[in-house]
Design an enzyme around this catalytic site. Sequence first.
Site, PDB file in Angstrom:
ATOM      1  N   THR A 125      21.639  -4.799 -25.684  1.00 59.96           N
ATOM      2  CA  THR A 125      22.879  -4.056 -25.950  1.00 59.96           C
ATOM      3  C   THR A 125      22.918  -2.718 -25.220  1.00 59.96           C
ATOM      4  OG1 THR A 125      24.003  -2.863 -27.732  1.00 59.96           O
ATOM      5  CG2 THR A 125      21.695  -3.268 -28.064  1.00 59.96           C
ATOM      6  N   ASP A 126      24.129  -2.247 -24.955  1.00 56.32           N
ATOM      7  CA  ASP A 126      24.280  -0.913 -24.359  1.00 56.32           C
ATOM      8  C   ASP A 126      23.928   0.198 -25.344  1.00 56.32           C
ATOM      9  OD1 ASP A 126      26.514  -1.012 -26.041  1.00 56.32           O
ATOM     10  OD2 ASP A 126      27.953  -0.436 -24.492  1.00 56.32           O
ATOM     11  N   GLU A 127      23.768  -0.163 -26.637  1.00 62.32           N
ATOM     12  CA  GLU A 127      23.444   0.884 -27.620  1.00 62.32           C
ATOM     13  C   GLU A 127      22.084   1.508 -27.364  1.00 62.32           C
ATOM     14  OE1 GLU A 127      26.002  -0.650 -31.424  1.00 62.32           O
ATOM     15  OE2 GLU A 127      24.352   0.720 -31.669  1.00 62.32           O
ATOM     16  N   TYR A 150      19.027  -0.112 -35.847  1.00 65.40           N
ATOM     17  CA  TYR A 150      19.414  -1.261 -35.013  1.00 65.40           C
ATOM     18  C   TYR A 150      19.117  -0.983 -33.538  1.00 65.40           C
ATOM     19  CZ  TYR A 150      22.352  -4.211 -32.111  1.00 65.40           C
ATOM     20  OH  TYR A 150      22.803  -5.049 -31.109  1.00 65.40           O
ATOM     21  N   LYS A 154      16.339  -2.662 -30.956  1.00 66.90           N
ATOM     22  CA  LYS A 154      16.704  -3.389 -29.737  1.00 66.90           C
ATOM     23  C   LYS A 154      15.984  -2.761 -28.528  1.00 66.90           C
ATOM     24  CE  LYS A 154      19.228  -6.443 -29.393  1.00 66.90           C
ATOM     25  NZ  LYS A 154      19.081  -7.919 -29.597  1.00 66.90           N
ATOM     26  N   TYR A 207      36.128   5.410 -39.272  1.00 67.26           N
ATOM     27  CA  TYR A 207      35.047   6.385 -39.479  1.00 67.26           C
ATOM     28  C   TYR A 207      35.354   7.693 -38.749  1.00 67.26           C
ATOM     29  CZ  TYR A 207      32.065   2.309 -40.764  1.00 67.26           C
ATOM     30  OH  TYR A 207      31.528   1.182 -41.332  1.00 67.26           O
ATOM     31  N   GLY A 275      24.620   9.487 -37.761  1.00 68.82           N
ATOM     32  CA  GLY A 275      24.060   9.285 -36.412  1.00 68.82           C
ATOM     33  C   GLY A 275      25.011   8.552 -35.478  1.00 68.82           C
TER      34      GLY A 275
HETATM   35  P1  NAD Z   1      25.477 -12.149 -35.201  1.00 64.80           P
HETATM   36  O1  NAD Z   1      25.040 -11.211 -36.278  1.00 64.80           O
HETATM   37  O2  NAD Z   1      26.856 -12.685 -35.218  1.00 64.80           O
HETATM   38  O3  NAD Z   1      24.500 -13.411 -35.169  1.00 64.80           O
HETATM   39  C1  NAD Z   1      23.117 -13.292 -35.287  1.00 64.80           C
HETATM   40  C2  NAD Z   1      22.546 -14.693 -35.468  1.00 64.80           C
HETATM   41  O4  NAD Z   1      21.106 -14.566 -35.534  1.00 64.80           O
HETATM   42  C3  NAD Z   1      22.992 -15.365 -36.761  1.00 64.80           C
HETATM   43  O5  NAD Z   1      23.321 -16.714 -36.521  1.00 64.80           O
HETATM   44  C4  NAD Z   1      21.769 -15.267 -37.670  1.00 64.80           C
HETATM   45  O6  NAD Z   1      21.690 -16.323 -38.613  1.00 64.80           O
HETATM   46  C5  NAD Z   1      20.645 -15.333 -36.654  1.00 64.80           C
HETATM   47  N1  NAD Z   1      19.408 -14.709 -37.140  1.00 64.80           N
HETATM   48  C6  NAD Z   1      19.280 -13.479 -37.705  1.00 64.80           C
HETATM   49  N2  NAD Z   1      17.990 -13.271 -38.047  1.00 64.80           N
HETATM   50  C7  NAD Z   1      17.304 -14.379 -37.688  1.00 64.80           C
HETATM   51  C8  NAD Z   1      15.948 -14.770 -37.769  1.00 64.80           C
HETATM   52  N3  NAD Z   1      15.020 -13.956 -38.319  1.00 64.80           N
HETATM   53  N4  NAD Z   1      15.585 -15.971 -37.281  1.00 64.80           N
HETATM   54  C9  NAD Z   1      16.510 -16.807 -36.718  1.00 64.80           C
HETATM   55  N5  NAD Z   1      17.809 -16.504 -36.647  1.00 64.80           N
HETATM   56  C10 NAD Z   1      18.207 -15.302 -37.111  1.00 64.80           C
HETATM   57  O7  NAD Z   1      25.151 -11.381 -33.845  1.00 64.80           O
HETATM   58  P2  NAD Z   1      25.976 -11.354 -32.478  1.00 64.80           P
HETATM   59  O8  NAD Z   1      27.020 -10.321 -32.566  1.00 64.80           O
HETATM   60  O9  NAD Z   1      26.321 -12.736 -32.091  1.00 64.80           O
HETATM   61  O10 NAD Z   1      24.835 -10.783 -31.504  1.00 64.80           O
HETATM   62  C11 NAD Z   1      23.947 -11.660 -30.836  1.00 64.80           C
HETATM   63  C12 NAD Z   1      23.013 -10.839 -29.960  1.00 64.80           C
HETATM   64  O11 NAD Z   1      23.769 -10.089 -29.021  1.00 64.80           O
HETATM   65  C13 NAD Z   1      22.165  -9.837 -30.730  1.00 64.80           C
HETATM   66  O12 NAD Z   1      20.880  -9.831 -30.167  1.00 64.80           O
HETATM   67  C14 NAD Z   1      22.856  -8.500 -30.490  1.00 64.80           C
HETATM   68  O13 NAD Z   1      21.942  -7.441 -30.523  1.00 64.80           O
HETATM   69  C15 NAD Z   1      23.411  -8.711 -29.101  1.00 64.80           C
HETATM   70  N6  NAD Z   1      24.633  -7.952 -28.764  1.00 64.80           N
HETATM   71  C16 NAD Z   1      25.716  -8.001 -29.595  1.00 64.80           C
HETATM   72  C17 NAD Z   1      26.867  -7.323 -29.228  1.00 64.80           C
HETATM   73  C18 NAD Z   1      28.102  -7.351 -30.091  1.00 64.80           C
HETATM   74  O14 NAD Z   1      29.054  -6.628 -29.796  1.00 64.80           O
HETATM   75  N7  NAD Z   1      28.177  -8.158 -31.140  1.00 64.80           N
HETATM   76  C19 NAD Z   1      26.913  -6.604 -28.029  1.00 64.80           C
HETATM   77  C20 NAD Z   1      25.778  -6.566 -27.223  1.00 64.80           C
HETATM   78  C21 NAD Z   1      24.648  -7.267 -27.594  1.00 64.80           C
HETATM   79  O1  DAU Z   2      27.705  -1.727 -28.065  1.00 60.82           O
HETATM   80  C1  DAU Z   2      27.183  -2.993 -28.391  1.00 60.82           C
HETATM   81  C2  DAU Z   2      27.017  -3.068 -29.892  1.00 60.82           C
HETATM   82  O2  DAU Z   2      28.329  -3.146 -30.431  1.00 60.82           O
HETATM   83  C3  DAU Z   2      26.178  -4.240 -30.357  1.00 60.82           C
HETATM   84  O3  DAU Z   2      24.863  -4.071 -29.914  1.00 60.82           O
HETATM   85  C4  DAU Z   2      26.178  -4.358 -31.878  1.00 60.82           C
HETATM   86  O4  DAU Z   2      25.525  -5.555 -32.261  1.00 60.82           O
HETATM   87  C5  DAU Z   2      27.609  -4.400 -32.357  1.00 60.82           C
HETATM   88  O5  DAU Z   2      27.626  -4.375 -33.766  1.00 60.82           O
HETATM   89  C6  DAU Z   2      28.395  -3.218 -31.821  1.00 60.82           C
HETATM   90  O6  DAU Z   2      27.952  -1.965 -32.408  1.00 60.82           O
HETATM   91  P1  DAU Z   2      29.007  -0.833 -32.837  1.00 60.82           P
HETATM   92  O7  DAU Z   2      28.408   0.009 -33.874  1.00 60.82           O
HETATM   93  O8  DAU Z   2      29.579  -0.157 -31.648  1.00 60.82           O
HETATM   94  O9  DAU Z   2      30.154  -1.811 -33.408  1.00 60.82           O
HETATM   95  P2  DAU Z   2      31.030  -1.780 -34.752  1.00 60.82           P
HETATM   96  O10 DAU Z   2      32.023  -2.875 -34.608  1.00 60.82           O
HETATM   97  O11 DAU Z   2      30.203  -1.730 -35.974  1.00 60.82           O
HETATM   98  O12 DAU Z   2      31.784  -0.394 -34.602  1.00 60.82           O
HETATM   99  C7  DAU Z   2      32.574  -0.101 -33.470  1.00 60.82           C
HETATM  100  C8  DAU Z   2      33.108   1.292 -33.639  1.00 60.82           C
HETATM  101  O13 DAU Z   2      34.044   1.311 -34.731  1.00 60.82           O
HETATM  102  C9  DAU Z   2      32.061   2.323 -34.009  1.00 60.82           C
HETATM  103  O14 DAU Z   2      32.386   3.560 -33.387  1.00 60.82           O
HETATM  104  C10 DAU Z   2      32.171   2.462 -35.519  1.00 60.82           C
HETATM  105  C11 DAU Z   2      33.649   2.220 -35.768  1.00 60.82           C
HETATM  106  N1  DAU Z   2      33.992   1.594 -37.068  1.00 60.82           N
HETATM  107  C12 DAU Z   2      33.361   0.434 -37.405  1.00 60.82           C
HETATM  108  C13 DAU Z   2      33.631  -0.184 -38.611  1.00 60.82           C
HETATM  109  C14 DAU Z   2      32.923  -1.458 -39.001  1.00 60.82           C
HETATM  110  C15 DAU Z   2      34.967   2.153 -37.905  1.00 60.82           C
HETATM  111  O15 DAU Z   2      35.560   3.199 -37.562  1.00 60.82           O
HETATM  112  N2  DAU Z   2      35.238   1.522 -39.084  1.00 60.82           N
HETATM  113  C16 DAU Z   2      34.611   0.396 -39.494  1.00 60.82           C
HETATM  114  O16 DAU Z   2      34.887  -0.106 -40.609  1.00 60.82           O
END
Ligand code: NAD
Ligand code: DAU
Length: 336
Positions: A125-127, A150, A154, A207, A275
């Site tokens: 992730t870019d985080e 988180y 990562k 937020y 944070g």
């Molecule tokens: P998600 O939370 O939707 O899915 C996570 C999956 O992992 C689920 O199916 C869960 O059951 C499985 N899992 C969790 N713990 C496990 C374990 N101990 N063993 C086996 N399976 C397990 O997540 P997502 O949003 O699809 O993200 C997938 C990947 O991409 C993650 O590694 C996340 O860090 C990365 N990522 C997500 C985003 C985003 O915006 N969602 C952006 C950049 C990178």
């Molecule tokens: O940047 C990649 C990441 O993006 C991934 O690695 C993470 O898995 C994914 O969860 C996501 O992280 P963020 O914290 O950026 O995403 P989230 O959707 O939780 O929040 C996006 C922005 O919106 C963040 O600035 C917080 C804000 N937010 C989020 C929620 C859930 C709100 O203002 N209100 C909310 O209820």
Amino acid sequence: MKLIVTGGAGFIGSAFVRLLLAGKDSLEVIVLDKLTYAGNPDNLAPVAADPRYRFVQGDIADSVAVNELVEETQPDAIVHFAAESHVDRSILSPEPVVRTNLMGTFTLLEAARKYGVKQFLHVSTDEVYGSIPEPHDADESYPLVTSSPYSASKAGSDLLALSYYTTYKMAVCVTRASNNYGPYQFPEKLIPLMIANALEGKSLPVYGDGQQVRDWLYVDDHCRAIRAVLERGRPGEVYNIGGSRSLPNLEVVEKIIAATGRDHSLIKYVTDRPGHDRRYALTSDKITRETGWAPQVEFEAGLAATIEWYRQNTKWIERVRSGAYREYYDQNYANR
Ligand code: NAD
Ligand code: DAU
């Protein structure tokens, strides 16, 4: 090619599996997923009958189960999505985050080393770059400065994965994507939560001042990028994957309000995330230069398709918003 896809029942992992199996390639895809609250077999229903696909329920931090699966299947590659992926949950409860994201990644890397898996793609992730001050964009050499349990987990797992290239010459690639959105995303993240609440006329919790900036990437664009890195990425390298569409959160929420025909009065400003990173911003020049990938889905089109999917799939939303979801929702939002 035979692949183990960890976390394949989650949002991005399932989109990746559906994308791979939409083609006619002779492939074998084995999904390893624990089915946590975020894992949902419904996400894989479109491929359930495909003979190239198999589902195994298991924990990536369980070394016995992981070793057995890798030894039995002898995959060509592991594509590693499984993670505890939500920042707010990692703040409320960091233990499963550390266990899955750090120990789980370590367990997979060790099994890959033991059984000679040729390729390991670690999805990150870019985080890991933390908040990027204007006017900079992070490239792959930007320092890792993490804010939440988180993002720290990562960053740690990225470094561990890369050490297996440096030390053991395993063909590891790390991808770092920006914020994904699209169908099947669990309604705890900004876009699906706001869509689900707006469709029901519930309040939209923003937020802080809502001026935090995220770079939005349509999930299928992310999956195409991962496939490009799997096919053409260089071992030992990190690839950023951005959507080239940076927006303040409030503007995203306003677009959802407009598209669902709701009123601004639904917006509720709530206490900020501890944070909270102010701005994420990436350059994806490297992946474009080396693999030819570029995002294809423009944000407004992707958002419209996503809202339409949530409109059409109210049963899916109802099922994932179980008692456990309501408990989390109260814990995260009740006292904000
Ligand atoms: P998600 O939370 O939707 O899915 C996570 C999956 O992992 C689920 O199916 C869960 O059951 C499985 N899992 C969790 N713990 C496990 C374990 N101990 N063993 C086996 N399976 C397990 O997540 P997502 O949003 O699809 O993200 C997938 C990947 O991409 C993650 O590694 C996340 O860090 C990365 N990522 C997500 C985003 C985003 O915006 N969602 C952006 C950049 C990178
Ligand atoms: O940047 C990649 C990441 O993006 C991934 O690695 C993470 O898995 C994914 O969860 C996501 O992280 P963020 O914290 O950026 O995403 P989230 O959707 O939780 O929040 C996006 C922005 O919106 C963040 O600035 C917080 C804000 N937010 C989020 C929620 C859930 C709100 O203002 N209100 C909310 O209820």
